[in-house]
Design a protein around this motif. Structure first.
Motif, PDB file in Angstrom:
ATOM      1  N   LEU A  10      59.396 -29.220  44.183  1.00  0.00           N
ATOM      2  CA  LEU A  10      60.556 -28.423  44.593  1.00  0.00           C
ATOM      3  C   LEU A  10      61.281 -27.808  43.398  1.00  0.00           C
ATOM      4  O   LEU A  10      61.757 -26.668  43.474  1.00  0.00           O
ATOM      5  CB  LEU A  10      61.532 -29.281  45.414  1.00  0.00           C
ATOM      6  CG  LEU A  10      60.944 -29.957  46.667  1.00  0.00           C
ATOM      7  CD1 LEU A  10      62.018 -30.732  47.421  1.00  0.00           C
ATOM      8  CD2 LEU A  10      60.262 -28.954  47.600  1.00  0.00           C
ATOM      9  N   GLU A  11      61.354 -28.546  42.282  1.00  0.00           N
ATOM     10  CA  GLU A  11      62.053 -28.019  41.096  1.00  0.00           C
ATOM     11  C   GLU A  11      61.323 -26.795  40.540  1.00  0.00           C
ATOM     12  O   GLU A  11      61.930 -25.800  40.169  1.00  0.00           O
ATOM     13  CB  GLU A  11      62.194 -29.095  40.000  1.00  0.00           C
ATOM     14  CG  GLU A  11      63.122 -30.236  40.366  1.00  0.00           C
ATOM     15  CD  GLU A  11      64.440 -29.769  41.014  1.00  0.00           C
ATOM     16  OE1 GLU A  11      65.107 -28.919  40.420  1.00  0.00           O
ATOM     17  OE2 GLU A  11      64.771 -30.238  42.127  1.00  0.00           O
ATOM     18  N   GLU A  12      59.987 -26.891  40.497  1.00  0.00           N
ATOM     19  CA  GLU A  12      59.195 -25.738  40.007  1.00  0.00           C
ATOM     20  C   GLU A  12      59.398 -24.532  40.908  1.00  0.00           C
ATOM     21  O   GLU A  12      59.507 -23.397  40.439  1.00  0.00           O
ATOM     22  CB  GLU A  12      57.697 -26.090  39.988  1.00  0.00           C
ATOM     23  CG  GLU A  12      57.312 -26.914  38.795  1.00  0.00           C
ATOM     24  CD  GLU A  12      55.803 -27.080  38.666  1.00  0.00           C
ATOM     25  OE1 GLU A  12      55.049 -26.385  39.368  1.00  0.00           O
ATOM     26  OE2 GLU A  12      55.402 -27.920  37.844  1.00  0.00           O
ATOM     27  N   LEU A  13      59.476 -24.774  42.202  1.00  0.00           N
ATOM     28  CA  LEU A  13      59.660 -23.660  43.150  1.00  0.00           C
ATOM     29  C   LEU A  13      61.027 -23.019  42.963  1.00  0.00           C
ATOM     30  O   LEU A  13      61.162 -21.789  43.027  1.00  0.00           O
ATOM     31  CB  LEU A  13      59.473 -24.144  44.585  1.00  0.00           C
ATOM     32  CG  LEU A  13      58.022 -24.480  44.930  1.00  0.00           C
ATOM     33  CD1 LEU A  13      57.920 -25.148  46.284  1.00  0.00           C
ATOM     34  CD2 LEU A  13      57.158 -23.216  44.898  1.00  0.00           C
ATOM     35  N   LYS A  14      62.037 -23.858  42.685  1.00  0.00           N
ATOM     36  CA  LYS A  14      63.382 -23.303  42.457  1.00  0.00           C
ATOM     37  C   LYS A  14      63.372 -22.428  41.198  1.00  0.00           C
ATOM     38  O   LYS A  14      63.991 -21.375  41.154  1.00  0.00           O
ATOM     39  CB  LYS A  14      64.408 -24.441  42.320  1.00  0.00           C
ATOM     40  CG  LYS A  14      64.749 -25.077  43.651  1.00  0.00           C
ATOM     41  CD  LYS A  14      65.742 -26.222  43.473  1.00  0.00           C
ATOM     42  CE  LYS A  14      65.745 -27.083  44.730  1.00  0.00           C
ATOM     43  NZ  LYS A  14      66.261 -28.432  44.495  1.00  0.00           N
ATOM     44  N   LYS A  15      62.665 -22.894  40.156  1.00  0.00           N
ATOM     45  CA  LYS A  15      62.565 -22.101  38.909  1.00  0.00           C
ATOM     46  C   LYS A  15      61.885 -20.765  39.166  1.00  0.00           C
ATOM     47  O   LYS A  15      62.323 -19.724  38.681  1.00  0.00           O
ATOM     48  CB  LYS A  15      61.785 -22.884  37.840  1.00  0.00           C
ATOM     49  CG  LYS A  15      62.599 -23.948  37.167  1.00  0.00           C
ATOM     50  CD  LYS A  15      61.778 -24.600  36.066  1.00  0.00           C
ATOM     51  CE  LYS A  15      62.435 -25.918  35.660  1.00  0.00           C
ATOM     52  NZ  LYS A  15      61.505 -26.831  34.994  1.00  0.00           N
ATOM     53  N   ASN A  51      62.274 -24.000  53.028  1.00  0.00           N
ATOM     54  CA  ASN A  51      63.692 -23.648  52.898  1.00  0.00           C
ATOM     55  C   ASN A  51      64.025 -23.067  51.526  1.00  0.00           C
ATOM     56  O   ASN A  51      64.994 -22.325  51.391  1.00  0.00           O
ATOM     57  CB  ASN A  51      64.579 -24.864  53.177  1.00  0.00           C
ATOM     58  CG  ASN A  51      64.552 -25.209  54.650  1.00  0.00           C
ATOM     59  OD1 ASN A  51      64.228 -24.369  55.493  1.00  0.00           O
ATOM     60  ND2 ASN A  51      64.876 -26.447  54.988  1.00  0.00           N
ATOM     61  N   ILE A  52      63.246 -23.423  50.520  1.00  0.00           N
ATOM     62  CA  ILE A  52      63.517 -22.885  49.170  1.00  0.00           C
ATOM     63  C   ILE A  52      63.161 -21.404  49.100  1.00  0.00           C
ATOM     64  O   ILE A  52      63.894 -20.613  48.526  1.00  0.00           O
ATOM     65  CB  ILE A  52      62.745 -23.687  48.097  1.00  0.00           C
ATOM     66  CG1 ILE A  52      63.379 -25.064  47.933  1.00  0.00           C
ATOM     67  CG2 ILE A  52      62.735 -22.936  46.745  1.00  0.00           C
ATOM     68  CD1 ILE A  52      62.622 -25.984  47.003  1.00  0.00           C
ATOM     69  N   ILE A  53      62.029 -21.041  49.683  1.00  0.00           N
ATOM     70  CA  ILE A  53      61.616 -19.643  49.527  1.00  0.00           C
ATOM     71  C   ILE A  53      62.287 -18.762  50.589  1.00  0.00           C
ATOM     72  O   ILE A  53      62.442 -19.162  51.732  1.00  0.00           O
ATOM     73  CB  ILE A  53      60.074 -19.460  49.523  1.00  0.00           C
ATOM     74  CG1 ILE A  53      59.460 -19.745  50.889  1.00  0.00           C
ATOM     75  CG2 ILE A  53      59.412 -20.356  48.492  1.00  0.00           C
ATOM     76  CD1 ILE A  53      58.029 -19.231  50.974  1.00  0.00           C
ATOM     77  N   ASN A  54      62.718 -17.582  50.159  1.00  0.00           N
ATOM     78  CA  ASN A  54      63.404 -16.665  51.082  1.00  0.00           C
ATOM     79  C   ASN A  54      62.429 -16.090  52.094  1.00  0.00           C
ATOM     80  O   ASN A  54      62.730 -15.934  53.259  1.00  0.00           O
ATOM     81  CB  ASN A  54      64.030 -15.497  50.321  1.00  0.00           C
ATOM     82  CG  ASN A  54      65.125 -15.982  49.407  1.00  0.00           C
ATOM     83  OD1 ASN A  54      65.751 -17.003  49.686  1.00  0.00           O
ATOM     84  ND2 ASN A  54      65.355 -15.274  48.310  1.00  0.00           N
ATOM     85  N   LYS A  55      61.266 -15.716  51.561  1.00  0.00           N
ATOM     86  CA  LYS A  55      60.259 -15.096  52.431  1.00  0.00           C
ATOM     87  C   LYS A  55      58.886 -15.490  51.886  1.00  0.00           C
ATOM     88  O   LYS A  55      58.802 -16.015  50.774  1.00  0.00           O
ATOM     89  CB  LYS A  55      60.420 -13.566  52.426  1.00  0.00           C
ATOM     90  CG  LYS A  55      60.305 -12.970  51.054  1.00  0.00           C
ATOM     91  CD  LYS A  55      60.379 -11.472  51.067  1.00  0.00           C
ATOM     92  CE  LYS A  55      60.435 -10.891  49.675  1.00  0.00           C
ATOM     93  NZ  LYS A  55      59.388 -11.224  48.740  1.00  0.00           N
TER      94      LYS A  55
END
Ligand code: G3P
Length: 218
Positions: A10-15, A51-55
């Protein structure tokens, strides 16, 4: 070309999202197993990724190997979030499962593709994506990029709607070559994506510009 991130972290995805370079996500059982979660938290984890990714699409791989269980597991995974794409290995049962989900208009990503014939079967079965593994072919002294070229040519010849999602990307050259071939998307670890930004002459050039400016105006 779309940039998918190959991680369940999840942290990598947020970055990646912060960089504005997150078009989608791919995971696999090995990536899921790297995360600090228990078995009963896996589905919850997929929802957090969505939920992290917008699209964009999030590939979640099934671990069942027979048709009946694949369908049951795939349905459960697909119901978690509309962004989920069911990732299914290219096996006899896997192909039948892809055909089932195609009829139900549920997206699939046919994974572990190592030959053009496998890609053709996945496309004919209605898979939304095929994931040919470049790096793992290179590892056994085959040219992974040649496979990508061949699949692109075949899919273009027959106007297959299946999108090529080049996987097992190990370096920036793989990404450059995929973009020259005209691949729809690549999926890569965040580290490789970030490395695309750097060039030593950029750093050197910036140092010189700032030094020259300060010498004159400070
Ligand atoms: O998600 C599938 C693929 O990208 C795996 O890559 O580096 O484990 O061969 P790799």
């Amino acid at each position: 070309m779309k940039f998918f991130i190959d991680t369940a972290n999840l942290e990598e995805l947020k970055k990646a999202k912060k960089l504005g370079l997150l078009d989608g996500v791919t995971t696999n059982p090995s990536l899921i197993a790297k995360e600090s979660i228990q078995k009963n938290q896996i589905y919850e984890h997929y929802i957090s990724i969505c939920n992290i990714i917008n699209k964009g699409d999030v590939s979640a791989e099934i671990i069942s190997t027979n048709y009946k269980d694949m369908i049951e597991e795939g349905k459960k995974i697909a119901s978690l979030n509309p962004k989920i794409v069911i990732k299914i290995p290219i096996t006899k049962d896997g192909l039948q499962a892809i055909q089932y989900f195609y009829k139900k208009k549920i997206k699939t990503n046919c994974t572990l593709i190592f030959s053009s014939t496998q890609a053709i079967l996945a496309a004919k079965s209605g898979s939304t994506y095929v994931s040919p593994f470049i790096g793992r072919l290179d590892d056994i002294k085959y040219n992974g990029l040649n496979l990508i070229k061949e699949i692109k040519l075949i899919f273009d010849n027959y106007h297959f709607n299946t999108k090529i999602l080049a996987a097992s990307i190990r370096n920036s050259l793989h990404i450059i070559e995929c973009s020259k071939i005209g691949i729809y998307a690549i999926t890569t670890p965040l580290k490789i994506l970030c490395s695309l930004l750097y060039h030593p002459l950029t750093n050197l050039g910036l140092d010189i510009f700032l030094k020259d400016y300060k010498k004159k105006f400070n």
